[in-house]
Design a protein around this motif. Structure first.
Motif, PDB file in Angstrom:
ATOM      1  N   ALA A 107      39.937  62.496 -36.582  1.00  0.00           N
ATOM      2  CA  ALA A 107      40.202  63.610 -37.543  1.00  0.00           C
ATOM      3  C   ALA A 107      39.324  63.671 -38.630  1.00  0.00           C
ATOM      4  CB  ALA A 107      41.631  63.424 -38.201  1.00  0.00           C
ATOM      5  N   ASN A 108      38.783  62.648 -39.089  1.00  0.00           N
ATOM      6  CA  ASN A 108      37.556  62.586 -40.095  1.00  0.00           C
ATOM      7  C   ASN A 108      36.426  62.991 -40.000  1.00  0.00           C
ATOM      8  OD1 ASN A 108      39.759  62.237 -42.661  1.00  0.00           O
ATOM      9  ND2 ASN A 108      39.857  60.102 -41.690  1.00  0.00           N
ATOM     10  N   ALA A 109      35.960  62.816 -38.739  1.00  0.00           N
ATOM     11  CA  ALA A 109      34.619  62.982 -38.222  1.00  0.00           C
ATOM     12  C   ALA A 109      34.144  64.469 -38.372  1.00  0.00           C
ATOM     13  CB  ALA A 109      34.344  62.418 -36.867  1.00  0.00           C
ATOM     14  N   GLN A 110      33.015  64.588 -38.787  1.00  0.00           N
ATOM     15  CA  GLN A 110      32.171  65.956 -38.958  1.00  0.00           C
ATOM     16  C   GLN A 110      31.891  66.506 -37.532  1.00  0.00           C
ATOM     17  OE1 GLN A 110      29.050  65.722 -41.399  1.00  0.00           O
ATOM     18  NE2 GLN A 110      30.175  65.607 -43.632  1.00  0.00           N
ATOM     19  N   CYS A 111      31.725  65.685 -36.703  1.00  0.00           N
ATOM     20  CA  CYS A 111      31.110  66.030 -35.304  1.00  0.00           C
ATOM     21  C   CYS A 111      31.409  65.198 -34.215  1.00  0.00           C
ATOM     22  CB  CYS A 111      29.571  66.347 -35.369  1.00  0.00           C
ATOM     23  SG  CYS A 111      28.924  66.704 -33.682  1.00  0.00           S
ATOM     24  N   LEU A 112      31.926  65.249 -33.062  1.00  0.00           N
ATOM     25  CA  LEU A 112      32.129  64.204 -31.993  1.00  0.00           C
ATOM     26  C   LEU A 112      31.089  64.353 -30.999  1.00  0.00           C
ATOM     27  CD1 LEU A 112      33.865  62.211 -30.380  1.00  0.00           C
ATOM     28  CD2 LEU A 112      34.923  64.197 -29.278  1.00  0.00           C
ATOM     29  N   TRP A 113      30.093  63.458 -30.990  1.00  0.00           N
ATOM     30  CA  TRP A 113      29.070  63.374 -29.975  1.00  0.00           C
ATOM     31  C   TRP A 113      29.460  62.936 -28.425  1.00  0.00           C
ATOM     32  CZ3 TRP A 113      23.671  63.763 -30.951  1.00  0.00           C
ATOM     33  CH2 TRP A 113      23.106  63.946 -32.351  1.00  0.00           C
ATOM     34  N   MET A 114      29.175  63.614 -27.371  1.00  0.00           N
ATOM     35  CA  MET A 114      29.315  63.452 -26.185  1.00  0.00           C
ATOM     36  C   MET A 114      28.257  63.876 -25.397  1.00  0.00           C
ATOM     37  SD  MET A 114      33.076  63.962 -24.113  1.00  0.00           S
ATOM     38  CE  MET A 114      33.180  63.062 -22.506  1.00  0.00           C
ATOM     39  N   PRO A 115      27.097  62.918 -25.494  1.00  0.00           N
ATOM     40  CA  PRO A 115      25.880  63.598 -24.596  1.00  0.00           C
ATOM     41  C   PRO A 115      26.050  63.016 -23.148  1.00  0.00           C
ATOM     42  CG  PRO A 115      25.376  61.732 -26.098  1.00  0.00           C
ATOM     43  CD  PRO A 115      26.883  62.227 -26.539  1.00  0.00           C
ATOM     44  N   ALA A 116      26.827  63.192 -22.309  1.00  0.00           N
ATOM     45  CA  ALA A 116      27.100  62.794 -21.165  1.00  0.00           C
ATOM     46  C   ALA A 116      25.737  63.028 -20.313  1.00  0.00           C
ATOM     47  CB  ALA A 116      28.393  63.510 -20.463  1.00  0.00           C
ATOM     48  N   LEU A 117      25.627  61.785 -19.750  1.00  0.00           N
ATOM     49  CA  LEU A 117      24.241  61.669 -18.739  1.00  0.00           C
ATOM     50  C   LEU A 117      24.902  61.647 -17.269  1.00  0.00           C
ATOM     51  CD1 LEU A 117      21.858  59.370 -20.778  1.00  0.00           C
ATOM     52  CD2 LEU A 117      21.974  62.124 -20.655  1.00  0.00           C
ATOM     53  N   TRP A 118      26.122  61.690 -17.051  1.00  0.00           N
ATOM     54  CA  TRP A 118      26.787  62.046 -15.615  1.00  0.00           C
ATOM     55  C   TRP A 118      27.542  63.253 -15.583  1.00  0.00           C
ATOM     56  CZ3 TRP A 118      31.641  59.587 -13.505  1.00  0.00           C
ATOM     57  CH2 TRP A 118      32.591  59.643 -14.485  1.00  0.00           C
ATOM     58  N   ASP A 119      28.022  63.454 -14.355  1.00  0.00           N
ATOM     59  CA  ASP A 119      28.820  64.751 -14.402  1.00  0.00           C
ATOM     60  C   ASP A 119      30.314  64.248 -14.534  1.00  0.00           C
ATOM     61  OD1 ASP A 119      26.768  66.453 -13.625  1.00  0.00           O
ATOM     62  OD2 ASP A 119      26.782  65.821 -11.318  1.00  0.00           O
ATOM     63  N   GLU A 120      30.741  64.665 -15.867  1.00  0.00           N
ATOM     64  CA  GLU A 120      32.136  64.220 -16.429  1.00  0.00           C
ATOM     65  C   GLU A 120      33.155  65.225 -15.575  1.00  0.00           C
ATOM     66  OE1 GLU A 120      33.377  62.318 -18.406  1.00  0.00           O
ATOM     67  OE2 GLU A 120      31.711  61.587 -19.731  1.00  0.00           O
TER      68      GLU A 120
END
Length: 312
Positions: free
Chosen positions: A202-215
């Motif tokens: 809730a407090n984060a400005q941005c959620l990083w999810m730089p997936a390097l596989w096929d999620e």
């Protein structure tokens, strides 16, 4: 309906365990829609919305284990969330929560987690994962950090998140299984769940999810959006289906992500929450599964990809 949910994992799970949390939310959603739910799971499991048929954990892992004798006679259908080595005698469907090896064909009654997930496995039927909004904190005012949340595995792209946040001059909080760095701009908090996880999201400005596989899906994406936190990720797997332009930004390279990070602060937390509530709630997931169950019971086949695309 009376639906029997089967998993080889004890529920609820502590720490990391996306599949296990989805099963709990599905049980909750089905019960809230008025359906009867039986949970077939290892002894010690406890899901308030479901009646438990407790299994010996050693029996579940035995080669050739057959869940059929444990399915209630009154159940309309068995929904397995664990691969079945022996086909049950009862009507059943199976949700694939990961990626199969290319030479492993999926059974005709397999349900996938996204359109991309189904396409890559030669299928068509899919139901998006959903989360219970009540388990997350929505907050418009953010703290001075970005967040990476998930397993610290190379496929999850945590190294990209660390390097990208550094290049974008953003403080990064990493929540995962082991400590990757002692750099001053990086705060490591270990594995988190419950209220601590909800507060971090809730407090984060941005959620990083730089997936390097096929999620197959990317549950953390929805958890962030439900918290009012926009997402920065790659265009791998299901991410383009889940993340829309008003809820995040997607790129192909680390340089893309660093450049796009500047656009994240302009996004509206309310739009993130609204999209998650509309398309990715536990009730929406349960409704779609009920449609699949009924179609399967009528035709002995899963419907071919009739879940509405969020961008449609």
């Amino acid at each position: 309906m009376h639906v029997a949910l089967y998993t080889h994992s004890r529920l609820p799970v502590r720490g990391y365990g996306g599949t296990q949390r989805v099963v709990v939310w599905l049980a909750r959603g089905l019960a809230q829609l008025g359906h009867r739910v039986t949970l077939i799971a290892p002894a010690g499991s406890a899901v308030p919305e479901a009646s438990l048929i407790a299994l010996d954990p050693r029996e579940v892992t035995r080669p050739g284990f057959d869940v059929s004798p444990h399915v209630p006679a009154a159940a309309d259908l068995l929904h397995a969330h664990t691969p079945l080595t022996t086909a049950p005698q009862q009507p059943h469907v199976f949700t694939l929560h990961g990626n199969r090896r290319i030479w492993e064909p999926a059974t005709p009654n397999t349900i996938f987690l996204s359109r991309d997930h189904a396409r890559r496995h030669g299928g068509a039927a899919f139901v998006y994962n959903g989360v219970d909004p009540a388990d997350f904190v929505y907050r418009e005012e953010k703290a001075a950090y970005d967040l990476f949340l998930g397993r610290l595995h190379s496929a999850k792209g945590y190294r990209w998140a660390i390097e990208g946040a550094k290049l974008a001059d953003k403080r990064l909080v990493v929540a995962g299984g082991w400590r990757p760095s002692v750099r001053p701009s990086l705060r490591f908090v270990g594995s988190v769940d419950g209220q601590r996880k909800a507060a971090l999201l809730a407090n984060a400005q941005c959620l990083w999810m730089p997936a390097l596989w096929d999620e197959p899906f990317g549950l953390t994406l929805v958890e962030g959006m439900m918290s009012g936190t926009p997402v920065l990720g790659t265009r791998r797997g299901a991410l383009p289906e889940v993340v829309s332009p008003e809820t995040g930004a997607l790129g192909d390279t680390l340089e893309d992500l660093v450049r796009l990070r500047a656009t994240i602060d302009r996004l509206d937390p309310a739009a993130c929450r609204a999209r998650a509530e509309r398309w990715f709630s536990h009730l929406r997931m349960a409704q779609e599964y009920v449609r699949v169950y009924r179609h399967y019971l009528e035709t002995s086949s899963v419907p071919q990809g009739r879940v509405i695309q969020p961008h449609g």
